[in-house]
Design a protein around this motif. Structure first.
Motif, PDB file in Angstrom:
ATOM      1  N   SER A 155      31.789  47.044  30.792  1.00 48.47           N
ATOM      2  CA  SER A 155      33.238  46.911  30.588  1.00 48.47           C
ATOM      3  C   SER A 155      33.830  47.915  29.616  1.00 48.47           C
ATOM      4  CB  SER A 155      33.589  45.493  30.145  1.00 48.47           C
ATOM      5  OG  SER A 155      32.982  45.191  28.909  1.00 48.47           O
ATOM      6  N   THR A 156      33.027  48.558  28.796  1.00 45.74           N
ATOM      7  CA  THR A 156      33.584  49.523  27.857  1.00 45.74           C
ATOM      8  C   THR A 156      33.393  50.963  28.319  1.00 45.74           C
ATOM      9  OG1 THR A 156      31.557  49.537  26.545  1.00 45.74           O
ATOM     10  CG2 THR A 156      33.286  47.999  25.873  1.00 45.74           C
ATOM     11  N   PRO A 189      39.595  45.680  35.209  1.00 46.51           N
ATOM     12  CA  PRO A 189      39.611  44.781  34.041  1.00 46.51           C
ATOM     13  C   PRO A 189      38.652  43.598  34.183  1.00 46.51           C
ATOM     14  CG  PRO A 189      41.842  45.199  34.829  1.00 46.51           C
ATOM     15  CD  PRO A 189      40.902  45.853  35.796  1.00 46.51           C
ATOM     16  N   GLU A 190      38.384  43.159  35.408  1.00 49.33           N
ATOM     17  CA  GLU A 190      37.498  42.015  35.596  1.00 49.33           C
ATOM     18  C   GLU A 190      36.044  42.315  35.212  1.00 49.33           C
ATOM     19  OE1 GLU A 190      38.406  43.857  39.634  1.00 49.33           O
ATOM     20  OE2 GLU A 190      39.618  43.076  38.014  1.00 49.33           O
ATOM     21  N   SER A 191      35.729  43.602  34.969  1.00 46.90           N
ATOM     22  CA  SER A 191      34.368  43.932  34.539  1.00 46.90           C
ATOM     23  C   SER A 191      34.058  43.294  33.185  1.00 46.90           C
ATOM     24  CB  SER A 191      34.151  45.440  34.496  1.00 46.90           C
ATOM     25  OG  SER A 191      34.992  46.038  33.534  1.00 46.90           O
ATOM     26  N   GLU A 192      35.080  43.099  32.335  1.00 41.76           N
ATOM     27  CA  GLU A 192      34.855  42.450  31.047  1.00 41.76           C
ATOM     28  C   GLU A 192      34.462  40.991  31.242  1.00 41.76           C
ATOM     29  OE1 GLU A 192      37.610  41.456  27.339  1.00 41.76           O
ATOM     30  OE2 GLU A 192      37.170  43.595  27.554  1.00 41.76           O
ATOM     31  N   ASP A 205      30.909  41.021  32.209  1.00 42.71           N
ATOM     32  CA  ASP A 205      30.057  41.283  31.048  1.00 42.71           C
ATOM     33  C   ASP A 205      29.930  40.039  30.168  1.00 42.71           C
ATOM     34  OD1 ASP A 205      29.505  43.855  31.806  1.00 42.71           O
ATOM     35  OD2 ASP A 205      30.630  44.803  30.173  1.00 42.71           O
TER      36      ASP A 205
END
Length: 142
Positions: free
Chosen positions: A26-27, A34-37, A40
Motif C-alpha cells: 500500500s505504500t 486505495p483499497e490496497s491499504e 495490507d
C-alpha cells in the motif's frame, strides 16, 4: 532484507524467515488503488494473529510503521510491541511516535551519482556501498 539479515548474522542471531512479511504494497508509488491499504491491514492482522509472540516490528518505511500501529491498536495489542522504521515523515505533523533509522539521503544521492558516472566511464563499481545513518529515539519516547 539482505543488510538486515547480515546485521543479525554479525551478532550471532538468525532471522526467522516465517517472521519476515514482505507482501505489503500500500505504500508503493501511487499507481496502486486505495483499497490496497485495506488488503495490507488484513494481511498484517492475519500475520500478527498467527504470531502472537511478536514483540517488535521493523518496517521498511514510516507509512508501514503507521499501518502496523493502526492494526495493533485495532487488535488491542499496541502495548508491548515496539515499532521501528526507516526514516520518518519530516513534513508530517508532530514528532514521530517510532524509533527510526535516519538515512543520510544526501550522501545516498551523491554516492548514486558517483557510481553511475563510474559505470558510464566503463568502471565496475562495488556491488555494495555502506552509508552512515542515525538511530533516532523521538522525544515522545525518551
Amino acid at each position: 532484507l539482505q543488510g538486515f539479515a547480515e546485521a543479525f548474522d554479525r551478532r550471532g542471531l538468525r532471522v526467522a524467515p516465517e517472521l519476515v512479511l514482505s507482501r505489503l504494497v500500500s505504500t508503493l508509488p501511487a499507481v496502486l488503488p486505495p483499497e490496497s491499504e485495506i488488503g495490507d491491514e488484513a494481511t498484517l492482522h492475519a500475520f500478527l494473529s498467527e504470531h502472537p509472540h511478536v514483540t517488535g516490528i521493523v518496517a521498511s518505511e514510516y507509512g508501514l510503521a503507521r499501518l502496523a500501529a493502526r492494526v495493533l491498536r485495532a487488535m488491542g495489542r499496541s502495548e508491548g510491541v515496539e515499532i521501528t522504521c526507516f526514516d520518518h515523515a519530516e513534513a508530517g505533523v508532530g514528532e514521530s511516535a517510532f524509533v527510526y533509522v535516519r538515512q543520510d539521503e544526501a550522501a545516498m544521492g551523491r554516492c548514486a551519482v558517483k557510481l553511475l558516472l563510474a559505470q558510464i566511464a566503463g568502471e565496475r563499481p562495488p556491488a555494495q556501498h555502506a552509508i552512515d545513518f542515525q538511530l533516532v529515539t523521538p522525544a515522545v519516547l525518551a
